[in-house]
Design an enzyme around this catalytic site. Structure first.
Site, PDB file in Angstrom:
ATOM      1  N   SER A 192       0.695  -1.362   0.076  1.00 47.46           N
ATOM      2  CA  SER A 192       0.084   0.169  -0.007  1.00 47.46           C
ATOM      3  C   SER A 192       0.854   1.001  -0.010  1.00 47.46           C
ATOM      4  CB  SER A 192      -0.861   0.110   1.226  1.00 47.46           C
ATOM      5  OG  SER A 192      -1.737  -1.229   1.071  1.00 47.46           O
ATOM      6  N   HIS A 238      -0.017   4.355   4.203  1.00 42.62           N
ATOM      7  CA  HIS A 238      -0.439   4.994   3.132  1.00 42.62           C
ATOM      8  C   HIS A 238      -0.041   6.604   2.935  1.00 42.62           C
ATOM      9  CE1 HIS A 238      -4.082   2.143   3.040  1.00 42.62           C
ATOM     10  NE2 HIS A 238      -2.949   1.545   3.000  1.00 42.62           N
TER      11      HIS A 238
END
Length: 287
Positions: A192, A238
């Site tokens: 991610s 993220h």
């Protein structure tokens, strides 16, 4: 009296230009024009050997970021990254110990091994190996779908080397930020951080090419909502990856062409340096 609008580049329609290829007469922007004996030529005419009087490599066509435009397999790096992630996912399903030994964890006692493990214990490789690990089918499916959707365009526009650098440094930044913020005994894994780096880079690229920002901004908002609304997601990776992707992409597609390489190198060094400094400081705090 209205001002006449200049045509858009045939490769980057949102970029207006008054320059045309001296051979095929298609409009070309500054990122696509290749010096010829007279005027400029487009990448396709140069690639086909259409007559600059030099060898094909003498005026190598370049991407908007200065990378080489390669003929055939334009999404090769993206395909390799997807294949590598899928392969490691399958290996992890067959041997769960692989995940335990390579997942990102700061500092914790492993009862199965009977010892302390983690980045702070000298296992720095976990910062990178965790970028290719996934446990759940939905996790790898979502990440690989975004990698395919975003990666292809970025690979074409940045070039293979810069695209791969963007991916790896964004992933490393996400791992470093997770290591800094998350609890030392909290495990984290997934691509991610790197994927969000591609997301941030796409925002920068779309803005640079003057294209419609609404679709990519909607995708960013949706993913950020999922990041903070869904339990069990390492939001640190993220955010770290997203910020790194924006910094790297901005340096890659902006700035004067004569100083482009210097700006890109400085941005890469900045992201790498901050990531390593973060890891060193967190390690000192834990040990």
């Amino acid at each position: 009296m209205e001002q006449a609008q200049m045509p858009g580049c045939y490769r980057h329609p949102g970029v207006e230009t008054g320059v045309r290829c001296t051979r095929c007469e298609r409009p070309i922007c500054h990122a696509c024009m290749v010096d010829a004996a007279v005027g400029f030529q487009c990448p396709e005419c140069v690639r086909d050997g259409s007559g600059t009087g030099h060898s094909r490599t003498a005026n190598q066509p370049r991407t908007i970021a200065g990378g080489r435009i390669t003929a055939g397999h334009p999404h090769l790096v993206t395909q390799v990254l997807i294949g590598l992630n899928l392969l490691i996912f399958l290996l992890g399903r067959l041997s769960p110990a692989l995940i335990d030994e390579t997942v990102l964890i700061g500092f914790a006692f492993d009862p199965d091994l009977g010892r302390v493990v983690g980045v702070a214990d000298g296992e720095w490789y976990r910062l990178v190996t965790s970028m290719f690990l996934h446990q759940e089918v939905w996790h790898i499916a979502g990440n690989m779908m975004l990698l395919w959707l975003l990666g292809g365009t970025l690979e074409e526009e940045l070039g293979r080397v810069r695209y791969l650098t963007l991916y790896l440094l964004s992933g490393l930044a996400g791992s470093a930020f997770t290591y800094l913020i998350a609890a030392e005994n909290q495990g984290s894994l997934g691509a991610s951080g790197a994927i969000y780096g591609l997301l941030g880079a796409t925002v920068v690229l779309v803005r640079r090419l003057n294209r419609d920002m609404r679709p990519i901004m909607a995708l960013v908002v949706i993913n950020l909502v999922i990041t903070f609304a869904w339990d069990g997601i390492a939001w640190e990776a993220h955010i770290g990856g997203l910020i790194a992707g924006v910094i790297l992409a901005y340096a890659m597609v902006n700035g004067p062409r004569e100083r482009r390489a210097l700006l890109q190198g400085a941005a890469c060094a900045l992201v790498l340096g901050l990531s390593l400094a973060t890891v060193v400081l967190r390690t000192a705090a834990l040990t």
